[in-house]
Design a protein around this motif. Structure first.
Motif, PDB file in Angstrom:
ATOM      1  N   PHE A 115       0.818  -1.218   0.000  1.00 32.80           N
ATOM      2  CA  PHE A 115       0.000   0.000   0.000  1.00 32.80           C
ATOM      3  C   PHE A 115       0.852   1.268   0.000  1.00 32.80           C
ATOM      4  CE2 PHE A 115      -2.757  -3.362   1.483  1.00 32.80           C
ATOM      5  CZ  PHE A 115      -3.915  -3.122   0.754  1.00 32.80           C
ATOM      6  N   ASP A 116       2.171   1.115   0.100  1.00 30.51           N
ATOM      7  CA  ASP A 116       3.080   2.257  -0.021  1.00 30.51           C
ATOM      8  C   ASP A 116       3.591   2.422  -1.450  1.00 30.51           C
ATOM      9  OD1 ASP A 116       2.893   2.655   2.741  1.00 30.51           O
ATOM     10  OD2 ASP A 116       4.566   1.296   3.157  1.00 30.51           O
ATOM     11  N   ASP A 117       3.218   1.493  -2.344  1.00 23.39           N
ATOM     12  CA  ASP A 117       3.778   1.473  -3.693  1.00 23.39           C
ATOM     13  C   ASP A 117       3.352   2.711  -4.493  1.00 23.39           C
ATOM     14  OD1 ASP A 117       4.145   0.790  -6.581  1.00 23.39           O
ATOM     15  OD2 ASP A 117       4.747  -1.150  -5.775  1.00 23.39           O
ATOM     16  N   THR A 118       4.339   3.395  -5.089  1.00 26.25           N
ATOM     17  CA  THR A 118       4.064   4.521  -5.981  1.00 26.25           C
ATOM     18  C   THR A 118       4.751   4.310  -7.330  1.00 26.25           C
ATOM     19  OG1 THR A 118       5.922   5.706  -4.952  1.00 26.25           O
ATOM     20  CG2 THR A 118       3.705   6.214  -4.144  1.00 26.25           C
ATOM     21  N   HIS A 119       5.067   3.061  -7.625  1.00 27.64           N
ATOM     22  CA  HIS A 119       5.742   2.721  -8.882  1.00 27.64           C
ATOM     23  C   HIS A 119       4.894   1.805  -9.753  1.00 27.64           C
ATOM     24  CE1 HIS A 119       8.384   0.259 -11.464  1.00 27.64           C
ATOM     25  NE2 HIS A 119       9.187   1.316 -11.517  1.00 27.64           N
ATOM     26  N   SER A 120       4.330   0.764  -9.156  1.00 27.10           N
ATOM     27  CA  SER A 120       3.610  -0.261  -9.920  1.00 27.10           C
ATOM     28  C   SER A 120       2.169  -0.435  -9.452  1.00 27.10           C
ATOM     29  CB  SER A 120       4.341  -1.608  -9.795  1.00 27.10           C
ATOM     30  OG  SER A 120       5.699  -1.477 -10.155  1.00 27.10           O
ATOM     31  N   ALA A 121       1.688   0.467  -8.611  1.00 24.32           N
ATOM     32  CA  ALA A 121       0.328   0.356  -8.071  1.00 24.32           C
ATOM     33  C   ALA A 121      -0.649   1.159  -8.922  1.00 24.32           C
ATOM     34  CB  ALA A 121       0.292   0.846  -6.628  1.00 24.32           C
ATOM     35  N   TRP A 122      -1.781   0.558  -9.193  1.00 24.39           N
ATOM     36  CA  TRP A 122      -2.875   1.211  -9.907  1.00 24.39           C
ATOM     37  C   TRP A 122      -4.032   1.415  -8.938  1.00 24.39           C
ATOM     38  CZ3 TRP A 122      -2.714   2.388 -15.234  1.00 24.39           C
ATOM     39  CH2 TRP A 122      -1.583   1.927 -15.906  1.00 24.39           C
ATOM     40  N   GLN A 123      -4.553   2.617  -8.892  1.00 21.32           N
ATOM     41  CA  GLN A 123      -5.678   2.937  -8.010  1.00 21.32           C
ATOM     42  C   GLN A 123      -6.980   2.728  -8.775  1.00 21.32           C
ATOM     43  OE1 GLN A 123      -4.943   4.563  -4.816  1.00 21.32           O
ATOM     44  NE2 GLN A 123      -7.054   4.188  -4.191  1.00 21.32           N
ATOM     45  N   MET A 124      -7.893   1.974  -8.189  1.00 19.47           N
ATOM     46  CA  MET A 124      -9.179   1.744  -8.841  1.00 19.47           C
ATOM     47  C   MET A 124     -10.112   2.917  -8.564  1.00 19.47           C
ATOM     48  SD  MET A 124     -11.748  -1.514  -8.417  1.00 19.47           S
ATOM     49  CE  MET A 124     -13.170  -1.713  -9.497  1.00 19.47           C
ATOM     50  N   LEU A 125     -10.813   3.358  -9.603  1.00 20.56           N
ATOM     51  CA  LEU A 125     -11.758   4.471  -9.506  1.00 20.56           C
ATOM     52  C   LEU A 125     -13.181   3.921  -9.376  1.00 20.56           C
ATOM     53  CD1 LEU A 125     -10.231   6.706 -12.332  1.00 20.56           C
ATOM     54  CD2 LEU A 125      -9.682   6.710  -9.886  1.00 20.56           C
ATOM     55  N   LEU A 148      -2.640   4.986 -12.648  1.00 15.30           N
ATOM     56  CA  LEU A 148      -1.366   4.687 -11.992  1.00 15.30           C
ATOM     57  C   LEU A 148      -1.146   5.654 -10.837  1.00 15.30           C
ATOM     58  CD1 LEU A 148       0.934   2.637 -12.448  1.00 15.30           C
ATOM     59  CD2 LEU A 148       2.097   4.378 -13.792  1.00 15.30           C
ATOM     60  N   VAL A 149      -0.798   5.117  -9.680  1.00 12.32           N
ATOM     61  CA  VAL A 149      -0.522   5.954  -8.511  1.00 12.32           C
ATOM     62  C   VAL A 149       0.735   6.781  -8.785  1.00 12.32           C
ATOM     63  CG1 VAL A 149       0.096   5.944  -6.068  1.00 12.32           C
ATOM     64  CG2 VAL A 149      -1.626   4.335  -6.926  1.00 12.32           C
ATOM     65  N   GLN A 150       0.632   8.086  -8.570  1.00 13.51           N
ATOM     66  CA  GLN A 150       1.752   8.985  -8.849  1.00 13.51           C
ATOM     67  C   GLN A 150       2.582   9.218  -7.592  1.00 13.51           C
ATOM     68  OE1 GLN A 150       2.488  10.085 -11.984  1.00 13.51           O
ATOM     69  NE2 GLN A 150       0.789   8.754 -12.617  1.00 13.51           N
ATOM     70  N   ALA A 151       3.897   9.198  -7.772  1.00 15.01           N
ATOM     71  CA  ALA A 151       4.802   9.429  -6.641  1.00 15.01           C
ATOM     72  C   ALA A 151       5.035  10.924  -6.461  1.00 15.01           C
ATOM     73  CB  ALA A 151       6.126   8.722  -6.887  1.00 15.01           C
ATOM     74  N   GLU A 152       5.031  11.380  -5.208  1.00 11.27           N
ATOM     75  CA  GLU A 152       5.357  12.776  -4.928  1.00 11.27           C
ATOM     76  C   GLU A 152       6.863  12.988  -4.950  1.00 11.27           C
ATOM     77  OE1 GLU A 152       3.509  13.957  -1.311  1.00 11.27           O
ATOM     78  OE2 GLU A 152       1.461  13.645  -2.068  1.00 11.27           O
ATOM     79  N   GLY A 153       7.608  12.000  -4.529  1.00  3.53           N
ATOM     80  CA  GLY A 153       9.064  12.070  -4.562  1.00  3.53           C
ATOM     81  C   GLY A 153       9.621  10.901  -5.348  1.00  3.53           C
ATOM     82  N   GLU A 154      10.610  10.227  -4.775  1.00  3.14           N
ATOM     83  CA  GLU A 154      11.187   9.045  -5.401  1.00  3.14           C
ATOM     84  C   GLU A 154      10.172   7.900  -5.361  1.00  3.14           C
ATOM     85  OE1 GLU A 154      14.187   6.969  -7.388  1.00  3.14           O
ATOM     86  OE2 GLU A 154      14.123   9.082  -6.800  1.00  3.14           O
ATOM     87  N   PRO A 155       9.848   7.302  -6.521  1.00  6.66           N
ATOM     88  CA  PRO A 155       8.852   6.218  -6.515  1.00  6.66           C
ATOM     89  C   PRO A 155       9.302   5.042  -5.653  1.00  6.66           C
ATOM     90  CG  PRO A 155       9.296   6.972  -8.756  1.00  6.66           C
ATOM     91  CD  PRO A 155      10.333   7.604  -7.874  1.00  6.66           C
ATOM     92  N   LEU A 156       8.351   4.444  -4.952  1.00  8.68           N
ATOM     93  CA  LEU A 156       8.622   3.259  -4.143  1.00  8.68           C
ATOM     94  C   LEU A 156       8.030   2.054  -4.862  1.00  8.68           C
ATOM     95  CD1 LEU A 156       8.435   2.850  -0.324  1.00  8.68           C
ATOM     96  CD2 LEU A 156       7.352   1.151  -1.789  1.00  8.68           C
ATOM     97  N   ARG A 157       8.882   1.101  -5.195  1.00  5.35           N
ATOM     98  CA  ARG A 157       8.474  -0.112  -5.901  1.00  5.35           C
ATOM     99  C   ARG A 157       8.388  -1.246  -4.896  1.00  5.35           C
ATOM    100  NH1 ARG A 157      11.881  -2.777 -10.977  1.00  5.35           N
ATOM    101  NH2 ARG A 157      10.275  -4.283 -11.642  1.00  5.35           N
ATOM    102  N   SER A 158       7.182  -1.676  -4.570  1.00  7.28           N
ATOM    103  CA  SER A 158       6.987  -2.623  -3.464  1.00  7.28           C
ATOM    104  C   SER A 158       7.730  -3.934  -3.695  1.00  7.28           C
ATOM    105  CB  SER A 158       5.495  -2.882  -3.242  1.00  7.28           C
ATOM    106  OG  SER A 158       4.879  -3.353  -4.425  1.00  7.28           O
TER     107      SER A 158
END
Length: 733
Positions: free
Chosen positions: A669-679, A686-696
């Motif tokens: 749930f911290d992933d900002t590299h490969s996570a897709w948020q369902m609408l 695709l979840v956007q990273a504010e800083g350096e992307p975190l790849r779970s």
């Protein structure tokens, strides 16, 4: 004096209202959204080229299975009851139109990516698919030699005679359809020509599966190849001497694979499954893929012969069947175009110099695959096969590998006189033939083989090793979320629990014996099984979180699943959300729940991780008033898993194991590299990273590798003595 009635809060009002009719998303559309996310990986320019090719192959393979099973199933439903509606309110016809329209769009995107991006980029890197119409003389000579010496001797054209049935085309096999100018005097089938006959005739050239699809061509560097269908097309006139070839196009037929065994009429399950496999060869066509350059006459002939309407026709502007890209990914010498290797790490709890029995006796072990090796699971069974103190091995096999070391160990154990019982699920779709073969081999080796349970698929992942020890009988048990397949364990994200806990061991034995004995299991203390109590247990746990929130306490649910389809569980989650329960869902594929809808699911978050490893583990965590309830399972939250399969829900009770698994669950749930948020509308972004992307997935690999490094460092700085070996008599004293 009458008491004033307390005004209802907004929450109370919501809880009293019926849930909206449009609260579910169509299952088939949701699955296609998943395949769209996989396709986005192929379009990701940050990935190495051959990894992108691999993801294209995956989307192609996924689509094949989807059309065979889901579209095939919808067509059968349409024939039975065209007006039937799914939970999203769509009729069968509406589902077919929506699904095939979306599938056409995805296929168009696939081939644009192949033509415009992937093949030009690969060509620059020295991997080229050549065109025999514009290649060098050297390649032309090599292709002609290959055709004359190897290919023409194997292949045979098949005439299509007037008045005879259309030939049975192999499902998913690439074929060539040839349109020939008609003879002036006779048709291809020998029938005298009559006034009004068409000025052309047809023939099929089946390419089969004996010849390699990719034919290497001469190259001074890199890798050059031609596809088999292109090579045969170039020389196809040689199959028809003295005839004029008007056109030759590749085609591929997909047949309905949603054919299940009617167990009430099958006296012999194994024989019945062989009949199912045979019937799939003859089942109706549900899709025709063909070269986009085909003439209208060719398309009309094929669609009429196969009984397909326009919506089932896929004109392909590129190579049919992109699964050949898996072979490109496997080429040697192009490592720079592939992902950096992440070799599975040893578990710090497992000492390779110790027996698995010693390791497990020291404490429960949680393995997180594929970051941690699958070897310990295989080792447990292999060591059990030759250990003189092991009395019995009991195991469920749903899917396994082609050269399974586990099956070999079970046969070896039986050969040594141990009591070996295996439940082999013959109804595991697309693995039926392999499982039939394994079942027969094990029976011949002396293994007691149970062919599943009538009316249910046995999908639980459990192995029990019964061992005689000085203190009495000890059961060593493996529970898993994935299959006993050491090959896919390097690609799939799964969880293994190794334990000799007395209660779990007793429960596992009760469960296994109930399944093999086809009897109602006794009440188990910790394990929960489907289809008996798993659904109720999940509903009770969800309801308990809801009730705590209504009483002003904290309620929280975190779940990682492959699919969420079951309407009863979805409604329970909606009600929990309305009561204030915070719900985090990591659903890899199909999700029929709408998150983030005000008044219904604003407390529900759904993400999907699509990365280099296939997320396959099922993990659920309930806050449970602070005494967190953590479980792993073989079951997704789908009606088939809860009602029509034998599954297990397994609690994780040992504290170190719990901490490790909860950390794994939360990391996603911290992933900002490969996570897709369902609408709320079922789309994903695709979840956007504010800083350096975190790849779970990378973070988990690094974390587990560091734990192993720390354990090895600790062993190097700890003095360990060699103890004298004691005899069994001395140990008993």
């Amino acid at each position: 004096m009458a008491k004033k009635r307390k005004a209802k809060s907004k929450k109370d009002t919501l809880l009293d209202q019926p849930l909206p009719d449009d609260r579910f998303i169509n299952r088939e559309i949701s699955w296609l959204e998943f395949n769209q996310r996989v396709l986005e990986q192929a379009a990701d320019e940050s990935l190495p080229l051959l990894e992108r090719a691999k993801f294209l192959a995956i989307t192609s393979s996924n689509m094949d299975e989807f059309v065979m099973v889901r579209v095939g199933g919808l067509r059968m439903q349409y024939q039975r009851n065209a007006q039937q509606r799914d939970p999203a309110g769509l009729t069968i016809a509406e589902q077919l139109n929506a699904v095939l329209g979306k599938a056409q769009m995805i296929v168009s995107q696939q081939y644009r990516l192949v033509r415009d991006t992937l093949e030009p980029a690969l060509d620059q890197e020295g991997i080229s698919r050549i065109d025999l119409n514009s290649c060098s003389d050297r390649c032309t000579v090599a292709a002609e030699t290959r055709f004359r010496t190897d290919i023409s001797a194997v292949l045979s054209p098949q005439q299509i005679s007037v008045g005879h049935p259309f030939p049975l085309l192999q499902g998913l096999g690439v074929q060539l359809c040839v349109r020939l100018k008609a003879d002036e005097d006779t048709e291809l089938g020998g029938k005298p020509a009559e006034e009004g006959d068409l000025p052309w005739q047809f023939a099929i050239v089946p390419l089969g599966r004996v010849l390699d699809r990719m034919v290497p061509m001469p190259s001074d560097g890199g890798y050059r190849y031609v596809l088999l269908e292109d090579l045969v097309t170039h020389f196809v006139s040689e199959f028809f001497p003295n005839r004029e070839v008007l056109e030759c196009i590749p085609l591929r037929v997909t047949r309905n694979a949603d054919i299940e065994l009617r167990e009430d009429s099958a006296a012999d399950l194994l024989g019945g499954m062989e009949e199912v496999l045979e019937s799939r060869r003859y089942s109706g066509a549900v899709r025709l893929e063909y070269g986009a350059h085909a003439s209208d006459e060719m398309v009309a002939f094929l669609s009429e012969s196969l009984g397909l309407t326009n919506q089932h026709l896929f004109a392909i502007d590129g190579p049919l069947d992109l699964t050949y890209l898996f072979s490109l990914h496997g080429l040697d010498g192009f490592e720079a175009l592939k992902d950096e290797a992440w070799p599975p790490q040893p578990s710090p709890q497992i000492d390779a110099s110790e027996k698995m029995f010693t390791t497990i006796a020291a404490g429960d072990v949680i393995l997180v695959h594929p970051y941690e090796r699958y070897d310990p699971v295989v080792r447990l069974i292999e060591e059990a096969a030759i250990d003189p103190d092991v009395l019995a091995i009991k195991q469920v096999l749903y899917r396994t590998s082609k050269k399974s070391p586990i099956v070999a160990a079970l046969k070896r154990a039986a050969d040594r006189g141990k009591y070996v019982t295996t439940i082999v699920e013959l109804k595991a779709r697309f693995d039926e033939a392999r499982n039939i073969e394994w079942a027969r081999e094990m029976e011949h080796a002396g293994v007691q083989v149970i062919y599943g349970i009538r009316g249910l698929k046995t999908h639980a992942k459990v192995c029990i090793v019964v061992r005689r020890e000085p203190q009495g009988i000890v059961r060593y048990v493996h529970f898993g979320t994935g299959n006993y397949n050491e090959a896919t364990a390097n690609l799939y994200g799964d969880i293994s629990l190794l334990t000799c806990d007395d209660i779990l061991g007793a429960d596992a034995t009760t469960f296994f014996n109930a399944v093999t004995g086809a009897s109602q299991p006794l009440q188990m203390q910790q394990l929960i099984a489907a289809p008996i109590g798993l659904r109720k247990r999940l509903l009770d746990l969800i309801a308990a979180e809801r009730q705590r929130c209504l009483q002003g306490q904290k309620g929280q649910i975190t779940a990682k699943l492959n699919a969420l389809v079951d309407t009863e569980l979805i409604d329970a989650l909606y009600r929990a959300s309305q009561a204030g329960v915070k719900i985090r869902l990591n659903i890899r594929g199909v999700c029929c729940l709408r998150p983030g809808v005000e008044g219904l699911s604003e407390n529900i978050e759904v993400i999907s991780i699509v990365d280099r490893f296939l997320e396959h583990a099922r993990i659920v965590l309930f806050h449970h008033g602070g005494a967190e309830e953590l479980l792993i399972s073989s079951a997704d939250w789908m009606p088939r898993n809860l009602d029509r399969r034998i599954e297990l829900l397994v609690p994780i009770v040992e504290e170190k194991c719990r901490r490790k698994l909860i950390a794994v669950l939360n990391r996603y749930f911290d992933d900002t590299h490969s996570a897709w948020q369902m609408l709320p509308n079922g789309k994903y972004e695709l979840v956007q990273a504010e800083g350096e992307p975190l790849r779970s997935q990378w973070e988990l690999y690094q974390w587990l590798a560091e734990k192993m490094d720390a354990a090895q460092q600790s062993r190097r700085t700890t003095f360990q003595t060699h103890e004298p070996r004691r005899s069994d008599d001395e140990t008993d004293r």
